[in-house]
Design a protein around this motif. Structure first.
Motif, PDB file in Angstrom:
ATOM      1  N   SER A  31       0.940  -0.932   0.399  1.00 38.08           N
ATOM      2  CA  SER A  31       0.202   0.086   0.078  1.00 38.08           C
ATOM      3  C   SER A  31       1.165   1.127   0.181  1.00 38.08           C
ATOM      4  CB  SER A  31      -0.798   0.173   1.748  1.00 38.08           C
ATOM      5  OG  SER A  31      -0.163   0.174   2.458  1.00 38.08           O
ATOM      6  N   SER A  32       0.415   2.584  -0.876  1.00 40.44           N
ATOM      7  CA  SER A  32       1.463   3.434  -0.624  1.00 40.44           C
ATOM      8  C   SER A  32       1.837   3.557   0.671  1.00 40.44           C
ATOM      9  CB  SER A  32       0.461   4.485  -0.760  1.00 40.44           C
ATOM     10  OG  SER A  32      -0.944   5.066  -0.788  1.00 40.44           O
ATOM     11  N   LYS A  33       0.650   3.923   2.072  1.00 39.96           N
ATOM     12  CA  LYS A  33       1.105   4.257   3.416  1.00 39.96           C
ATOM     13  C   LYS A  33       2.287   3.377   4.089  1.00 39.96           C
ATOM     14  CE  LYS A  33      -1.961   7.441   4.284  1.00 39.96           C
ATOM     15  NZ  LYS A  33      -1.251   9.073   4.672  1.00 39.96           N
ATOM     16  N   ARG A  34       2.319   2.531   3.239  1.00 37.60           N
ATOM     17  CA  ARG A  34       2.790   1.561   3.729  1.00 37.60           C
ATOM     18  C   ARG A  34       4.590   1.568   3.462  1.00 37.60           C
ATOM     19  NH1 ARG A  34       4.259  -3.925   5.827  1.00 37.60           N
ATOM     20  NH2 ARG A  34       5.741  -5.212   4.727  1.00 37.60           N
ATOM     21  N   ASN A  72       0.510  -1.788   9.691  1.00 35.53           N
ATOM     22  CA  ASN A  72       1.012  -2.208   9.346  1.00 35.53           C
ATOM     23  C   ASN A  72       2.301  -3.257   9.599  1.00 35.53           C
ATOM     24  OD1 ASN A  72       1.262  -1.313   5.709  1.00 35.53           O
ATOM     25  ND2 ASN A  72       0.349   0.524   7.223  1.00 35.53           N
TER      26      ASN A  72
END
Length: 217
Positions: A31-34, A72
């Motif tokens: 994911s982009s946040k991870r 995450n």
């Protein structure tokens, strides 16, 4: 952001797919946040060290929250593991990009590896080797992180040995060790001397190795 490479290079495209055991277990796209957390962690760990960088600082720099962090990663150490895997993958991808064909010869390959290493090394501020830094800080605290750092170095030697053998080196294992040692020295001295000096020294070492040992038929 961490060190970014040509997106056209992907695991599985090279005949040397299993370049590193770290890369092989890297996993699917995240994911982009991870990914933001990994990129931020890589930068901060590189600049400030692992123990000196806390979760709160990583979260602030990544523009996210502690809740997102722990959704995450189970701990800071699990982020460190992800960072090392990403760094490992980026380094091997960098070598694979524009890698000369075996027909070009072992010297051309060794010089390509050296130039790639220099570009990777001087991309931004120079802070030494992240894997050696991880080994130094975590050797007595995390067998997993220590093993990841050690395996990167061993994987590089095995990978260079295969590449050099295919390129015609008569003593590929010995030459790979000489090359890896020269790269390591360049990494350490890069913190003390300008890029052009380090580059010239590294190229001289490689040429001298080929001349003195006559490792290419």
């Amino acid at each position: 952001m961490g060190f970014q490479l040509d997106p056209s290079i992907a695991p599985g495209q090279s005949e040397y797919t299993n370049r590193s055991t770290l890369t092989a277990s890297y996993g699917e796209l995240m994911s982009s946040k991870r990914q933001d957390l990994i990129d931020t962690g890589e930068r901060l760990f590189h600049e400030e060290g692992f123990f000196a960088t806390g979760v709160d600082r990583i979260v602030r720099q990544a523009g996210t929250t502690r809740r997102t962090f722990y959704q995450n990663f189970t701990s800071k150490e699990s982020l460190v593991e992800a960072v090392l895997r990403q760094r490992d993958r980026s380094y091997f991808d960098a070598i694979d990009r524009s890698r000369p064909a075996p027909e070009a010869g072992a010297l051309a390959l060794a010089l390509h590896v050296a130039e790639t290493h220099l570009q990777f090394l001087f991309h931004g501020a120079v802070h030494g080797c992240l894997f050696i830094k991880a080994l130094g800080e975590y050797e007595a605290h995390s067998t997993t992180i220590s093993a990841l750092a050690t395996e990167h170095k061993r994987s590089l030697h095995r990978y260079l040995t295969r590449l050099l053998a295919d390129a015609g080196a008569t003593q590929p294992e010995a030459l790979a060790l000489d090359l890896a040692t020269a790269l390591e020295g360049a990494t350490q001295y890069a913190q003390l001397m300008p890029p052009e000096v380090i580059g010239e020294s590294l190229r001289r070492q490689i040429h001298r190795c080929f001349t003195d040992k006559e490792v290419v038929s």
